[in-house]
Design an enzyme around this catalytic site. Structure first.
Site, PDB file in Angstrom:
ATOM      1  N   GLY A 126       0.775  -1.233   0.000  1.00 15.46           N
ATOM      2  CA  GLY A 126       0.000   0.000   0.000  1.00 15.46           C
ATOM      3  C   GLY A 126       0.804   1.278   0.000  1.00 15.46           C
TER       4      GLY A 126
ATOM      5  N   CYS B 200     -10.904  -1.513 -31.031  1.00 19.31           N
ATOM      6  CA  CYS B 200     -12.271  -1.320 -31.538  1.00 19.31           C
ATOM      7  C   CYS B 200     -13.229  -1.336 -30.361  1.00 19.31           C
ATOM      8  CB  CYS B 200     -12.618  -2.409 -32.547  1.00 19.31           C
ATOM      9  SG  CYS B 200     -14.188  -2.123 -33.382  1.00 19.31           S
TER      10      CYS B 200
ATOM     11  N   GLU C 217       4.737  -5.807   2.025  1.00 20.82           N
ATOM     12  CA  GLU C 217       4.614  -6.341   0.673  1.00 20.82           C
ATOM     13  C   GLU C 217       4.555  -5.205  -0.355  1.00 20.82           C
ATOM     14  OE1 GLU C 217       1.006  -8.561   0.870  1.00 20.82           O
ATOM     15  OE2 GLU C 217       1.781 -10.027   2.292  1.00 20.82           O
ATOM     16  N   PRO C 218       5.641  -4.458  -0.546  1.00 20.61           N
ATOM     17  CA  PRO C 218       5.622  -3.365  -1.522  1.00 20.61           C
ATOM     18  C   PRO C 218       5.617  -3.897  -2.943  1.00 20.61           C
ATOM     19  CG  PRO C 218       7.839  -3.673  -0.693  1.00 20.61           C
ATOM     20  CD  PRO C 218       6.959  -4.614   0.094  1.00 20.61           C
ATOM     21  N   GLY C 219       4.791  -3.348  -3.783  1.00 22.49           N
ATOM     22  CA  GLY C 219       4.766  -3.719  -5.193  1.00 22.49           C
ATOM     23  C   GLY C 219       4.845  -2.481  -6.055  1.00 22.49           C
ATOM     24  N   ARG C 220       3.769  -1.691  -6.009  1.00 23.82           N
ATOM     25  CA  ARG C 220       3.695  -0.451  -6.778  1.00 23.82           C
ATOM     26  C   ARG C 220       4.883   0.463  -6.476  1.00 23.82           C
ATOM     27  NH1 ARG C 220      -0.957   1.599  -8.970  1.00 23.82           N
ATOM     28  NH2 ARG C 220      -2.240   0.192  -7.705  1.00 23.82           N
TER      29      ARG C 220
ATOM     30  N   TYR D 293       1.133  -3.128 -12.631  1.00 20.51           N
ATOM     31  CA  TYR D 293      -0.220  -3.529 -13.040  1.00 20.51           C
ATOM     32  C   TYR D 293      -0.514  -3.128 -14.490  1.00 20.51           C
ATOM     33  CZ  TYR D 293      -0.398  -4.144  -8.040  1.00 20.51           C
ATOM     34  OH  TYR D 293      -0.095  -4.543  -6.758  1.00 20.51           O
TER      35      TYR D 293
END
Length: 525
Positions: A310, A443, A371-374, A482
């Protein structure tokens, strides 16, 4: 100028040779100019290579989105860790994902420095769902942090790239028997249990595999944040976790079979892109109080508290269009929360609670997991896209740019109306003051860079230099998280290549561009 700088900084050091940045700081001069500094323990240090040293004063004029040593301009072109973006687009074609290994390392070092500010051991587990490309995982591994996975596939990739089992934790609401068997068999650090029922599944797996499983229980304590509602995961309305009313029974159930299950921790993830310290502190306090209660009722002492992820990324370094985004979205997207503040707030809350309960000795035995990701990968990646077509609507006066990067590459722009700042990679220094309607190639009427639902969550127009024409290369910044992990070949569009800029300027392909043959490889007819 020197007067204005001295109001913000207590000293200047023109040539520090090896400073680890504690945080980025920016002093705004006007809409298009900033002074870059690096803040370390309340002092401002100016790195010589990150500023243009102009006579006796340290002044730098640069677009607000630049990041010294990483995203810069040279001869009007966007530079990515010293490599010309246009040369990358020419060699590897567009759309193209570009990642910077030095920036990944910088982001991880920032987290590591934050961990040194508290007295407890901290174990960072990169959230591989943010981007599980093998080269990205290898860069994370080499930066010496651990890993969080969310599927058997991510577990396979983690082991394949060289993470040890004791470096891996496994999240997920719907783990299959096969996935649980793989995790138990590998002997990973922790399986984060998402329901009381899952305890039975893990016990059965431990019997089958013949190994004891390490688990933590995921708590959902009804803690809200100022993030996007779809990114909040600690609410009772979310699909995740075990509620506070059932968590003690869940722990008792898990402790019934110590030969099959070892209960090692407790876990909360409040959600992604959280702009405030308070929800983290509240979550840590909730977990701590459960840890104390469990120890007093059962005699079992948990080894770790997992605060989840987060930690936010500032998607609005350039705020030229921030006023066109709703205030609550603006506060979230422009969050500038330091990991050290998150850890300090969490420890302060736990320490106060521990003192009140006479249980400080338990706190001194706990390892903290995050749990760092971003915050590791988002600003370390961007997408280069080429304008393929233009049109003008005489009735509305709108100028349209049609690019080759659609929401099949940036799903969050469609799902969450996520803002990725758009610039011209070819004229990065030019004034970005002309309004355009921008859309991708799919499309689908929703494949646009604005809010097609007219909810105002994205700017109606994107600002770029005047007279953008077909062939001009643009860049969508902060798009490393992401995106690559969620892309799909809608409309039969082969998925793009990805490259990594290494230390020293070497460029490696880390994902080859798909061919038409790849579109039908798994089809059977």
């Amino acid at each position: 100028m020197r007067e204005r700088l001295s109001q913000h900084c207590v000293r200047f050091i023109p040539h520090p040779s090896a400073l680890i940045p504690y945080a980025d700081a920016r002093l705004t001069l006007d809409a298009g100019q900033i002074i870059f500094a690096q803040t370390i323990k309340r002092h401002c240090y100016f790195r010589h290579k990150e500023l243009y040293h102009m006579s006796s004063s340290l002044v730098a004029s640069a677009p607000a989105w630049t990041i010294p040593g990483y995203l810069e301009t040279r001869d009007g072109h966007l530079q990515i860790s010293g490599i010309d973006a246009l040369s990358l687009a020419a060699e590897y074609e567009t759309p193209l994902f570009v990642f910077s290994e030095p920036r990944i390392r910088w982001n991880i070092e920032r987290l590591t420095q934050a961990a040194r500010t508290i007295e407890r051991p901290v174990k960072y587990c990169y959230a591989s769902k943010a981007n599980s490309n093998m080269a990205v995982l290898a860069a994370v591994r080499d930066a010496r942090i651990d890993l969080e996975v969310n599927s058997g596939g991510e577990l396979y990739k983690a082991l394949k790239v060289g993470f040890r089992p004791d470096q891996i934790i496994f999240n997920g609401t719907s783990k299959s028997d096969a996935e649980i068997d793989e995790a138990v068999g590998a002997g990973i650090y922790s399986i984060n249990v998402d329901s009381v029922y899952e305890i039975e599944l893990i016990e059965a797996s431990a019997r089958r595999v013949g190994k004891r499983a390490r688990i933590a229980l995921r708590l959902v304590p009804e803690i809200g944040t100022r993030s996007h509602l779809g990114l909040q995961t600690a609410l009772l309305t979310s699909k995740f976790g075990i509620t506070s009313s059932e968590v003690m029974d869940a722990f008792r159930r898990a402790l019934r079979s110590p030969e099959l299950i070892y209960v090692s921790g407790i876990h909360i993830h409040i959600g992604s892109q959280t702009p405030d310290v308070e929800p983290f502190a509240e979550a840590f306090r909730a977990m701590w109080e459960h840890l104390v209660l469990i120890q007093r009722e059962t005699g079992h002492t948990l080894e770790h508290i997992n605060l989840g992820g987060g930690i936010p990324v500032n998607y609005l370094r350039d705020r030229s269009q921030a006023d066109q985004i709703p205030e609550h979205e603006r506060d979230m997207l422009g969050a500038d929360l330091e990991p050290s503040a998150v850890l300090a707030g969490a420890m302060r809350a736990a320490r106060e609670s521990a003192r009140a309960a006479g249980a400080e000795h338990l706190l001194d035995q706990v390892t903290i997991l995050l749990e760092p990701g971003r915050s590791v990968i988002s600003d370390a990646g961007l997408v280069l896209t080429t304008v393929r077509n233009t049109k003008r609507r005489p009735e509305t006066g709108d100028a349209w740019l049609l690019t080759d990067a659609g929401y099949n590459l940036l799903l969050s722009m469609n799902n969450y109306k996520w803002y990725y700042h758009l610039i011209s990679a070819a004229r990065a220094d030019d004034s970005h003051a002309t309004d355009y309607k921008v859309a991708g190639p799919l499309c689908d009427s929703g494949d646009v860079y604005f809010d097609i639902e007219r909810g105002g969550r994205l700017p109606d127009y994107r600002r770029l230099p005047a007279d953008v024409r077909p062939g001009e290369v643009l860049a969508l910044l902060n798009s490393g998280a992401y995106s690559l992990a969620q892309m799909f070949p809608y409309n039969g569009r082969p998925l793009p290549a990805a490259v990594m800029v290494r230390e020293g300027g070497r460029v490696d392909i880390i994902r080859r561009r798909d061919s038409y043959q790849d579109l039908i490889t798994s089809d059977v007819w």
